[in-house]
Design a protein around this motif. Structure first.
Motif, PDB file in Angstrom:
ATOM      1  N   TRP A 299       0.813  -1.218   0.000  1.00 23.67           N
ATOM      2  CA  TRP A 299       0.000   0.000   0.000  1.00 23.67           C
ATOM      3  C   TRP A 299       0.846   1.267   0.000  1.00 23.67           C
ATOM      4  O   TRP A 299       0.410   2.314   0.466  1.00 23.67           O
ATOM      5  CB  TRP A 299      -0.977  -0.032   1.185  1.00 23.67           C
ATOM      6  CG  TRP A 299      -2.280  -0.674   0.816  1.00 23.67           C
ATOM      7  CD1 TRP A 299      -2.613  -1.209  -0.392  1.00 23.67           C
ATOM      8  CD2 TRP A 299      -3.436  -0.844   1.656  1.00 23.67           C
ATOM      9  NE1 TRP A 299      -3.905  -1.708  -0.361  1.00 23.67           N
ATOM     10  CE2 TRP A 299      -4.433  -1.498   0.889  1.00 23.67           C
ATOM     11  CE3 TRP A 299      -3.733  -0.499   2.969  1.00 23.67           C
ATOM     12  CZ2 TRP A 299      -5.689  -1.814   1.395  1.00 23.67           C
ATOM     13  CZ3 TRP A 299      -4.991  -0.816   3.476  1.00 23.67           C
ATOM     14  CH2 TRP A 299      -5.945  -1.473   2.696  1.00 23.67           C
ATOM     15  N   THR A 300       2.068   1.151  -0.535  1.00 20.88           N
ATOM     16  CA  THR A 300       2.912   2.344  -0.593  1.00 20.88           C
ATOM     17  C   THR A 300       2.226   3.465  -1.377  1.00 20.88           C
ATOM     18  O   THR A 300       2.319   4.634  -1.015  1.00 20.88           O
ATOM     19  CB  THR A 300       4.257   2.026  -1.264  1.00 20.88           C
ATOM     20  OG1 THR A 300       4.027   1.322  -2.483  1.00 20.88           O
ATOM     21  CG2 THR A 300       5.146   1.171  -0.368  1.00 20.88           C
TER      22      THR A 300
ATOM     23  N   GLU B  41       5.473  -3.602  -6.335  1.00 25.42           N
ATOM     24  CA  GLU B  41       4.499  -4.652  -6.034  1.00 25.42           C
ATOM     25  C   GLU B  41       3.110  -4.078  -5.763  1.00 25.42           C
ATOM     26  O   GLU B  41       2.166  -4.815  -5.502  1.00 25.42           O
ATOM     27  CB  GLU B  41       4.983  -5.500  -4.852  1.00 25.42           C
ATOM     28  CG  GLU B  41       6.226  -6.310  -5.226  1.00 25.42           C
ATOM     29  CD  GLU B  41       6.691  -7.256  -4.131  1.00 25.42           C
ATOM     30  OE1 GLU B  41       6.285  -7.091  -2.970  1.00 25.42           O
ATOM     31  OE2 GLU B  41       7.470  -8.174  -4.462  1.00 25.42           O
ATOM     32  N   ALA B  42       2.996  -2.748  -5.792  1.00 23.58           N
ATOM     33  CA  ALA B  42       1.671  -2.139  -5.636  1.00 23.58           C
ATOM     34  C   ALA B  42       0.837  -2.452  -6.875  1.00 23.58           C
ATOM     35  O   ALA B  42       1.391  -2.656  -7.963  1.00 23.58           O
ATOM     36  CB  ALA B  42       1.821  -0.630  -5.478  1.00 23.58           C
ATOM     37  N   VAL B  43      -0.476  -2.480  -6.734  1.00 25.65           N
ATOM     38  CA  VAL B  43      -1.302  -2.702  -7.922  1.00 25.65           C
ATOM     39  C   VAL B  43      -1.055  -1.550  -8.891  1.00 25.65           C
ATOM     40  O   VAL B  43      -0.791  -0.423  -8.480  1.00 25.65           O
ATOM     41  CB  VAL B  43      -2.814  -2.828  -7.611  1.00 25.65           C
ATOM     42  CG1 VAL B  43      -3.099  -4.063  -6.781  1.00 25.65           C
ATOM     43  CG2 VAL B  43      -3.362  -1.591  -6.958  1.00 25.65           C
ATOM     44  N   GLU B  44      -1.146  -1.851 -10.174  1.00 23.38           N
ATOM     45  CA  GLU B  44      -0.712  -0.867 -11.170  1.00 23.38           C
ATOM     46  C   GLU B  44      -1.575   0.388 -11.205  1.00 23.38           C
ATOM     47  O   GLU B  44      -1.080   1.487 -11.381  1.00 23.38           O
ATOM     48  CB  GLU B  44      -0.662  -1.520 -12.556  1.00 23.38           C
ATOM     49  CG  GLU B  44       0.489  -2.495 -12.687  1.00 23.38           C
ATOM     50  CD  GLU B  44       0.636  -3.066 -14.087  1.00 23.38           C
ATOM     51  OE1 GLU B  44      -0.140  -2.680 -14.984  1.00 23.38           O
ATOM     52  OE2 GLU B  44       1.538  -3.919 -14.272  1.00 23.38           O
ATOM     53  N   ARG B  45      -2.904   0.209 -11.038  1.00 21.55           N
ATOM     54  CA  ARG B  45      -3.775   1.381 -11.167  1.00 21.55           C
ATOM     55  C   ARG B  45      -3.526   2.346 -10.006  1.00 21.55           C
ATOM     56  O   ARG B  45      -3.640   1.972  -8.847  1.00 21.55           O
ATOM     57  CB  ARG B  45      -5.247   0.959 -11.211  1.00 21.55           C
ATOM     58  CG  ARG B  45      -6.161   2.120 -11.547  1.00 21.55           C
ATOM     59  CD  ARG B  45      -7.582   1.688 -11.819  1.00 21.55           C
ATOM     60  NE  ARG B  45      -8.156   1.002 -10.689  1.00 21.55           N
ATOM     61  CZ  ARG B  45      -8.852  -0.133 -10.778  1.00 21.55           C
ATOM     62  NH1 ARG B  45      -9.037  -0.715 -11.941  1.00 21.55           N
ATOM     63  NH2 ARG B  45      -9.353  -0.680  -9.710  1.00 21.55           N
ATOM     64  N   GLY B  46      -3.165   3.554 -10.323  1.00 18.37           N
ATOM     65  CA  GLY B  46      -2.914   4.559  -9.286  1.00 18.37           C
ATOM     66  C   GLY B  46      -1.585   4.387  -8.586  1.00 18.37           C
ATOM     67  O   GLY B  46      -1.326   5.032  -7.577  1.00 18.37           O
ATOM     68  N   SER B  47      -0.730   3.518  -9.125  1.00 15.43           N
ATOM     69  CA  SER B  47       0.556   3.285  -8.455  1.00 15.43           C
ATOM     70  C   SER B  47       1.454   4.504  -8.524  1.00 15.43           C
ATOM     71  O   SER B  47       1.453   5.253  -9.506  1.00 15.43           O
ATOM     72  CB  SER B  47       1.258   2.104  -9.113  1.00 15.43           C
ATOM     73  OG  SER B  47       2.597   2.045  -8.695  1.00 15.43           O
ATOM     74  N   PHE B  48       2.259   4.668  -7.470  1.00 15.73           N
ATOM     75  CA  PHE B  48       3.226   5.768  -7.444  1.00 15.73           C
ATOM     76  C   PHE B  48       4.207   5.629  -8.609  1.00 15.73           C
ATOM     77  O   PHE B  48       4.766   6.621  -9.078  1.00 15.73           O
ATOM     78  CB  PHE B  48       3.972   5.756  -6.102  1.00 15.73           C
ATOM     79  CG  PHE B  48       4.914   6.909  -5.912  1.00 15.73           C
ATOM     80  CD1 PHE B  48       4.461   8.222  -5.938  1.00 15.73           C
ATOM     81  CD2 PHE B  48       6.264   6.692  -5.694  1.00 15.73           C
ATOM     82  CE1 PHE B  48       5.334   9.290  -5.754  1.00 15.73           C
ATOM     83  CE2 PHE B  48       7.146   7.759  -5.507  1.00 15.73           C
ATOM     84  CZ  PHE B  48       6.672   9.058  -5.543  1.00 15.73           C
ATOM     85  N   ALA B  49       4.402   4.401  -9.073  1.00 11.76           N
ATOM     86  CA  ALA B  49       5.283   4.181 -10.224  1.00 11.76           C
ATOM     87  C   ALA B  49       4.798   4.995 -11.429  1.00 11.76           C
ATOM     88  O   ALA B  49       5.603   5.515 -12.206  1.00 11.76           O
ATOM     89  CB  ALA B  49       5.333   2.698 -10.568  1.00 11.76           C
TER      90      ALA B  49
END
Lengths: 823, 76
Positions: free
Chosen positions: A604-605, A737-745
């Motif tokens: 949940w980062t 490893e965060a889910v892609e949608r809305g990821s900080f990446a």
């Protein structure tokens, strides 16, 4: 196998013995003192002051009401766009309580706390020495506010300290720079700590845990003061309020804590019970209690020494506070007061009172606190009608005079955002750090005497043998060990620091980081909390704003949801909402899980990077874990420290000399290059470093030389290193490893597109977990990005001319179709 | 004859350290008596005698690293 020894034996014979649960009667409106009694206690002048303070509170709110409803007050025109949650009718509760509190007592309020805050300030001004007041006013904001008062509100008719207080509050409400929080808090958040008023909170019940944390600080520092959460009756429906009542009455204080701490924190819950939670009626509609004080019977055997008192009589309120304060100072908290009162004003000024009858409001006007009290004072000969009229008139003049100056935008401007467009950002982080003492103190045992810590000395500091083979976590320092080293270093040397969370003590934390700590650190500084994530975070905030420091643990980061408001609205915001008046030196440890499925395995980062106001780090190696933990514990900004359960047993393989035995820091905002390469930059967030490293080994076989950068710190993030790398490689893949949608990446990818567009050969790509639940242990590798998934993406999106046997699970996914379906 | 073996301590834990032996060869033990303490990277555990009898053999010393599944002691 048995678990570790416990402190309290649970005896089945006692548990199963026949008995009845006992509770006692709780007083309801038992106040019986006569005016003569009160005169003897307080004296005539003080009783008159109570009336004057009620007048001030009421006139102040009448003024706000007038601006909100008709755009003018007396002859002053002003459009006020902010909120006005008024408490007209509740003045006796605010003034009566403040009257009985000492200047050093702290009150925490709600969205409806102008009155409480003004009353507490007036009471502090009445009780503090003139010299003390002068130094407070001089020290605050470089003396700017008191200079303003002496220049613009200099009518000798009015006390300058009162004008200082009222102009600080009103300027804050009107969002002006001279406000107590430079206008960053506004109406629902105004406070001024030197007078004992602490943050008012726009989230119902939000003050409860913060006040408990402050009470814990007062308790551990043996201060002779109490903390008060002024809450509404509606807040009895809030989970945090229940958690906070329990937290302040945990059995361990009296059962397990050593002297002189074997008492309960001095915590008073004042429910300003006006019977309405906005438009819902707590009594009889939205809540189950028949009297609000009944909820105290559910908390402890002392039933929180609860009483229902008459909040329309200031002397009844003061009487209760005086009695309860004594009990609290003696260590008998927490205490609950159900202060029944009534607001004639609507919830806010747009309230049409659709939920209550005009008759009801009319009926309560017979119980108007000012009217009743005035009559009582006249009857007792304490004041005559003429003096009363003069008092009322003088207060009206005082408020009119004050208002005429504060509304003036030239005289009392707001912060000049046009001139300094990023100034609000400047309030977000204080960037201050402490130097921790080199000397240990107040320990039960030294580190060297505790097996779990001693055993670390035998381990290799580097994770590989001389022959180059990987050492097990039993033979080399792990990430878990390195966290322990940094944390015990601070706990042993920084007495202002406390640590708590679920299973923190004998268990050693759910993941063993604190193993052996309970032999070193006394229980009053390292304790097990209840399963109350909201209260864990909220109390840490109160502890920190009172001058302490806290490292708290939420076990799984998935439980952040349980502390959502406390992290998102409180922890992240109070530094900026106070315009830097408050510092929140708190480290929130959140462990990203593995193997336990959808509610225990989420990264949940990105949820937290979305919220401005938190420093966020996520180390992937033992060296970084120790160094970043040291930086976090030195920082005066709130820090969320992510850990991965997949990494606790990782040994150090990157830093050749291994994890230093000595204390050191890894700075925030600095990424680290794990591998140099020229063809593609792979940025990894947290645990995904290891999958990316594996992938880079395979890429070499295809003549693709990847550069791997480990982010380490997300807020702030090291854009410099990343952009420099991308300028050379022209390609960027971000793995998280965060889910892609809305990821900080995605945020990083967008920024790189923006700042290095001309250097890019291809669009930056990200890979994360798919937009569905984390499956259980056996299916987990289908979820978080594996090296095969990274390879698939690298070949597909960056090197389509090269051929690889596609091996990843995602090789045939139709990403557009998934996106259309909301997946 | 009953062996005391280092139990499975979770997926990623393959080794443990013998922290302390509470028995010596020749001691009589009751089923459920704690005979040794071990620690892993994550936690500390007490290992109990699975049966009553006499300790006939101890295979490792305090401070030794032992593997999951290893026989550390035998009861007769």
């Amino acid at each position: 196998m048995k678990t570790m020894p416990k402190n309290i034996d649970i005896d089945p014979n006692k548990i199963f013995a026949k008995d009845f649960l006992k509770s006692t009667e709780l007083p309801i409106h038992q106040y019986q003192k006569s005016i003569d009694d009160e005169l003897k206690i307080h004296g005539k002048e003080n009783l008159k002051e109570v009336l004057r303070h009620m007048y001030i509170v009421r006139e102040f709110e009448n003024m706000l009401n007038s601006f909100k409803t008709i755009g003018s007050y007396k002859n002053i025109n002003y459009t006020y766009n902010g909120p006005a949650h008024l408490s007209i009718g509740q003045e006796a509760a605010a003034v009566g309580a403040a009257f009985a509190l000492k200047p050093e007592d702290k009150i925490f309020g709600s969205h409806r706390s102008h009155g409480e805050m003004i009353a507490k300030g007036l009471s502090a001004i009445k009780n503090l020495s003139r010299d003390k007041i002068k130094s407070i006013m001089h020290d605050y904001n470089g003396g700017k506010l008191i200079s303003y008062v002496h220049k613009n509100l200099n009518d000798k008719e009015f006390n300058d300290a009162e004008m200082f207080l009222l102009s600080g509050v009103l300027a804050e409400i009107f969002m002006r720079e001279l406000g107590f929080n430079k206008g960053m808090g506004g109406s629902m958040h105004a406070f001024f700590t030197p007078f004992g008023t602490f943050p008012n909170n726009a989230i119902v019940g939000g003050s409860s845990g913060i006040a408990v944390g402050a009470a814990l600080h007062a308790h551990l520092n043996q201060e002779e003061s109490i903390c008060v959460a002024n809450l509404g009756d509606g807040s009895t429906g809030c989970g945090l309020v229940w958690e906070s009542m329990n937290f302040s009455s945990m059995g361990q204080y009296k059962n397990l804590w050593p002297e002189p701490y074997n008492k309960n924190p001095p915590m008073l819950f004042c429910f300003m019970n006006n019977f309405y939670a906005m438009g819902g009626q707590t009594l009889g509609e939205t809540m189950s209690w028949d009297r609000l004080s009944r909820i105290a019977t559910g908390v402890n055997s002392e039933q929180m020494h609860a009483e229902t008192i008459n909040g329309s009589d200031p002397l009844s309120v003061a009487d209760a506070i005086i009695r309860k304060r004594k009990l609290l100072i003696e260590g008998n908290g927490p205490i609950l007061l159900d202060i029944e009162c009534y607001r004639y004003s609507g919830h806010s000024t747009t309230d049409t009172n659709a939920y209550r009858s005009r008759d009801e409001i009319k009926h309560w006007k017979f119980f108007d606190p000012i009217q009743q009290y005035s009559e009582k004072m006249i009857e007792a000969g304490i004041i005559n009608k003429n003096d009363l009229n003069n008092m009322s008139e003088k207060v009206q003049n005082q408020i009119e005079y004050l208002t005429s100056k504060v509304v003036d935008r030239e005289l009392t401007p707001s912060i000049d955002i046009a001139k300094n467009p990023t100034i609000i950002g400047d309030f977000t982080f204080n960037k201050k750090v402490i130097n921790v003492s080199k000397i240990t103190s107040d320990l039960l045992k030294n580190e060297g005497e505790v097996n779990q810590i001693k055993s670390l000395q035998k381990k290799s500091r580097f994770g590989k043998s001389e022959e180059g083979s990987l050492l097990s976590g039993m033979r080399a320092i792990t990430l878990r060990d390195s966290l322990a080293e940094a944390i015990i270093y601070h706990l042993s040397r920084d007495k202002s620091l406390i640590a708590y969370g679920e299973e923190c003590r004998d268990w050693g934390g759910a993941f063993g980081v604190y193993r052996g700590f309970s032999d070193i650190i006394p229980i009053n500084r390292l304790f097990n909390s209840p399963i109350s994530e909201a209260a864990i975070v909220s109390t840490a905030i109160g502890y920190a704003i009172s001058g302490g420091r806290a490292i708290i643990e939420l076990m799984y980061s998935d439980f952040i949801g349980r502390a959502g408001d406390e992290i998102f609205n409180q922890l992240a915001k109070w530094q900026a909402m106070s315009a830097g008046e408050l510092n929140l030196p708190i480290v929130l440890r959140a462990s990203i899980g593995s193997k336990y499925g959808a509610q225990h395995s989420q990264d949940w980062t990105s949820l937290l990077t979305h919220i401005p106001g938190l420093s966020i780090v996520y180390p992937a190696t033992p060296y970084d874990a120790k160094g970043l933990m040291a930086s976090s514990l030195c920082s005066n900004d709130p820090t969320v420290f992510f850990e991965s359960q997949r990494l606790y047993d990782k040994v150090e393989i990157f830093t050749e000399n291994g994890v230093p035995k000595n204390y050191y820091k890894v700075p925030f905002g600095k990424a680290v290059k794990r591998r140099s390469g020229k063809d593609i930059t792979i940025l990894t967030i947290g645990a995904s470093l290891y999958a990316a490293l594996d992938a880079s080994m395979e890429l070499i076989n295809h003549n693709i030389d990847a550069e791997i950068i480990d982010a380490r710190s997300l807020v702030p993030f090291d854009y410099e290193m990343l952009l420099n790398s991308v300028k050379l490689t022209g390609r960027l893949l971000i793995v998280s490893e965060a889910v892609e949608r809305g990821s900080f990446a995605n945020t990083i990818a967008t920024n790189v597109s923006k700042f290095a567009f001309k250097n890019l050969i291809a669009s930056p790509m990200i890979i994360g977990s798919p937009n569905w639940i984390a499956p259980g242990a056996d299916m987990e590798k289908t979820y978080s990005p594996q090296s095969e998934d990274i390879l698939d993406l690298v070949f597909r999106d960056f090197f389509p001319e090269k051929k690889i046997n596609k091996r990843g699970l995602r090789k045939d996914w139709d990403f557009l179709d998934l996106a259309k379906k909301g997946l | 004859m009953t062996d005391i073996i280092i139990p499975n301590l979770g997926n990623e834990i393959s080794e443990a350290e013998i922290t302390e032996w509470l028995v010596e060869t020749g001691d009589d033990v009751e089923q459920g008596d704690v005979v040794l303490l071990i620690s892993t990277t994550k936690t500390s555990l007490e290992i109990e005698a699975p049966t009553s009898g006499k300790i006939s053999q101890i295979n490792s010393n305090e401070g030794d690293l032992v593997q999951v599944g290893e026989v550390v002691c035998t009861i007769e």
